[in-house]
Design a protein around this motif. Structure first.
Motif, PDB file in Angstrom:
ATOM      1  N   TYR A  87       5.900  13.518   9.249  1.00 41.75           N
ATOM      2  CA  TYR A  87       4.996  14.262  10.113  1.00 41.75           C
ATOM      3  C   TYR A  87       3.522  14.070   9.761  1.00 41.75           C
ATOM      4  O   TYR A  87       2.659  14.245  10.616  1.00 41.75           O
ATOM      5  N   HIS A  88       3.221  13.737   8.524  1.00 43.20           N
ATOM      6  CA  HIS A  88       1.825  13.742   8.082  1.00 43.20           C
ATOM      7  C   HIS A  88       1.311  12.385   7.625  1.00 43.20           C
ATOM      8  O   HIS A  88       0.220  12.306   7.047  1.00 43.20           O
ATOM      9  N   THR A  89       2.080  11.324   7.855  1.00 43.58           N
ATOM     10  CA  THR A  89       1.569   9.978   7.611  1.00 43.58           C
ATOM     11  C   THR A  89       1.921   9.106   8.815  1.00 43.58           C
ATOM     12  O   THR A  89       2.800   9.455   9.609  1.00 43.58           O
ATOM     13  N   GLU A  90       1.257   7.984   8.920  1.00 43.30           N
ATOM     14  CA  GLU A  90       1.520   7.042  10.006  1.00 43.30           C
ATOM     15  C   GLU A  90       2.468   5.925   9.572  1.00 43.30           C
ATOM     16  O   GLU A  90       2.771   5.035  10.353  1.00 43.30           O
ATOM     17  N   VAL A 124      -3.919   8.657  -1.724  1.00 41.29           N
ATOM     18  CA  VAL A 124      -2.662   8.756  -0.978  1.00 41.29           C
ATOM     19  C   VAL A 124      -2.489  10.205  -0.552  1.00 41.29           C
ATOM     20  O   VAL A 124      -3.112  11.123  -1.112  1.00 41.29           O
ATOM     21  N   LYS A 125      -1.635  10.423   0.433  1.00 49.97           N
ATOM     22  CA  LYS A 125      -1.274  11.785   0.810  1.00 49.97           C
ATOM     23  C   LYS A 125      -0.181  12.267  -0.136  1.00 49.97           C
ATOM     24  O   LYS A 125       0.809  11.573  -0.357  1.00 49.97           O
ATOM     25  N   LEU A 126      -0.388  13.454  -0.681  1.00 54.85           N
ATOM     26  CA  LEU A 126       0.467  13.960  -1.752  1.00 54.85           C
ATOM     27  C   LEU A 126       1.154  15.247  -1.327  1.00 54.85           C
ATOM     28  O   LEU A 126       0.514  16.159  -0.793  1.00 54.85           O
ATOM     29  N   ARG A 150       0.487  20.722  -0.367  1.00 50.73           N
ATOM     30  CA  ARG A 150      -0.154  19.518   0.149  1.00 50.73           C
ATOM     31  C   ARG A 150      -1.539  19.333  -0.456  1.00 50.73           C
ATOM     32  O   ARG A 150      -2.347  20.257  -0.455  1.00 50.73           O
ATOM     33  N   GLU A 151      -1.790  18.167  -0.999  1.00 45.47           N
ATOM     34  CA  GLU A 151      -3.100  17.683  -1.404  1.00 45.47           C
ATOM     35  C   GLU A 151      -3.912  18.734  -2.161  1.00 45.47           C
ATOM     36  O   GLU A 151      -3.695  18.954  -3.339  1.00 45.47           O
ATOM     37  N   ASP A 186       0.844  -1.192   0.000  1.00 47.03           N
ATOM     38  CA  ASP A 186       0.000   0.000   0.000  1.00 47.03           C
ATOM     39  C   ASP A 186       0.881   1.244   0.000  1.00 47.03           C
ATOM     40  O   ASP A 186       1.701   1.434   0.908  1.00 47.03           O
ATOM     41  N   ILE A 187       0.726   2.080  -1.011  1.00 48.84           N
ATOM     42  CA  ILE A 187       1.424   3.363  -1.058  1.00 48.84           C
ATOM     43  C   ILE A 187       0.555   4.361  -0.294  1.00 48.84           C
ATOM     44  O   ILE A 187      -0.573   4.652  -0.699  1.00 48.84           O
ATOM     45  N   THR A 188       1.060   4.862   0.829  1.00 53.35           N
ATOM     46  CA  THR A 188       0.246   5.730   1.682  1.00 53.35           C
ATOM     47  C   THR A 188       0.544   7.211   1.498  1.00 53.35           C
ATOM     48  O   THR A 188      -0.310   8.052   1.747  1.00 53.35           O
ATOM     49  N   GLY A 189       1.764   7.546   1.082  1.00 58.10           N
ATOM     50  CA  GLY A 189       2.114   8.942   0.876  1.00 58.10           C
ATOM     51  C   GLY A 189       3.183   9.051  -0.202  1.00 58.10           C
ATOM     52  O   GLY A 189       4.017   8.153  -0.356  1.00 58.10           O
ATOM     53  N   ILE A 190       3.136  10.132  -0.965  1.00 57.55           N
ATOM     54  CA  ILE A 190       4.140  10.366  -2.004  1.00 57.55           C
ATOM     55  C   ILE A 190       4.583  11.824  -1.926  1.00 57.55           C
ATOM     56  O   ILE A 190       3.746  12.736  -1.894  1.00 57.55           O
ATOM     57  N   CYS A 191       5.890  12.028  -1.870  1.00 55.89           N
ATOM     58  CA  CYS A 191       6.453  13.372  -1.932  1.00 55.89           C
ATOM     59  C   CYS A 191       7.387  13.428  -3.129  1.00 55.89           C
ATOM     60  O   CYS A 191       8.231  12.538  -3.311  1.00 55.89           O
TER      61      CYS A 191
END
Length: 351
Positions: free
Chosen positions: A222-225, A159-161, A177-178, A48-53
């Motif tokens: 800071y913004h994902t678990e 996902v969080k972007l 952000r998002e 699972d991809i939860t965040g992408i920067c």
């Protein structure tokens, strides 16, 4: 690989937790097709991809992947990225930056003998984009708008972007952000100052995010678990030969510049990890993270800066296949470490 429902363990206990990853995508122009290959391969796995920067080309990959995942899951993410890079190549075919017959014969992806590249490289040293391109035409805008419905992306979040741009006036970076991620924000993150005019957003002017954060990792902490971050490296840290020609020196200056912010963050992560290992967590405020990397220094390290503007479809496909192969190596060697420990020795690789 299709998603599979979690299976109970033979002992009758709870099924194992699914693997989760955050992605940190470096910029590098056309070399971003390598990261496309990495993402494409990862989306075949039960991860699972939860965040992408992302930054620059990494911001484009991040935005397009996030949109595709929101629209159609893993298959949608793969389809969206393939569509984006094909459109990039198609849009470039009428432009002046084409590999010459000699470049094609050499087969190294560079444009060193391309008349368009030679002319642009010389002209950009004396004429700014404000003079050379006063209408500020950027073909990437149309490609992005064709490939991403930003209103849908803001409504349907898979996902969080996070994408990064450099503030020209203050010397600081900004992370969008998002719902802040717009076509202008993506173009700002990828704004090469010798090629395009600075992008204005909310009264501020931005250039390529790679100058200040390539990419910044802290938004993912800071913004994902999810504690695991996979850094998809495009700019080589190590090279095998001392640069002695003018072009090779410029190439190395470019990679050093675009890796400097990442190196600083890795030093900080290494310092915090050592504190946690000693039992110091600042009242629980220090967070352990697991760092993983996928790089292709053996391949990308041989390419010159001109290749970053080579959008020839054959070259992009070659980079894509290199990315898939490197991601397959990561899955084979380090899949079990995700969520458990870092697979990258930070001190050895970065320090």
């Amino acid at each position: 690989m299709a998603n599979k429902p979690p299976q109970a363990s033979p002992s009758g206990g709870k099924p194992p937790a699914r693997k989760r990853l955050n992605l940190a995508l470096q910029g590098g122009g056309a070399h971003g097709a390598y990261a496309w290959g990495v993402i494409d391969r990862l989306l075949e796995e039960d991860i699972d991809i939860t965040g992408i920067c992302g930054t620059s080309a990494g911001a484009m990959n991040a935005t397009v992947a996030a949109y595709g995942l929101a629209k159609g899951g893993r298959a949608g993410g793969r389809e969206a990225l393939a569509n984006f890079w094909k459109r990039i190549s198609d849009a470039s075919r009428m432009g002046p930056l084409q590999p010459s017959p000699f470049d094609r014969m050499l087969g190294n992806g560079n444009l060193d003998f391309s008349p368009g590249w030679i002319f642009y490289d010389a002209l950009s040293r004396i004429v700014s984009p404000y003079q050379l391109n006063p209408s500020n035409f950027n073909p990437l805008r149309d490609v992005l708008l064709e490939c991403v419905d930003f209103d849908f992306l803001h409504r349907e979040k898979a996902v969080k972007l996070f994408i990064c741009a450099s503030n020209v006036m203050t010397g600081r970076h900004r992370v969008f952000r998002e719902t802040e991620v717009s076509v202008d924000a993506v173009l700002a993150s990828a704004c090469l100052p010798f090629l395009f005019q600075a992008v204005q957003i909310d009264g501020e002017y931005y250039w390529d995010g790679g100058y200040m954060g390539n990419p910044p990792l802290y938004p993912l902490f800071y913004h994902t678990e999810t504690p695991d971050v996979l850094i998809v490296q495009i700019n080589p840290i190590n090279i095998r030969e001392l640069p002695t020609s003018a072009q090779a020196i410029l190439d190395r200056i470019n990679t050093l510049s675009f890796n400097s912010s990442l190196m600083r963050e890795m030093r900080a992560i290494n310092f915090v990890t050592k504190l946690i290992d000693r039992g110091i967590d600042d009242g629980g405020r220090l967070k352990r993270v697991f760092i993983h990397t996928v790089d292709a220094e053996d391949h990308l390290g041989k390419l010159g800066i001109s290749s970053k503007l080579n959008a020839d479809w054959g070259f992009l496909q070659e980079l894509f296949e290199v990315g898939r192969a490197k991601a397959s190596e990561f899955v084979r060697d380090h899949f079990d470490k995700i969520g458990v420990q870092s697979s990258t020795d930070i001190e050895e690789k970065f320090l």
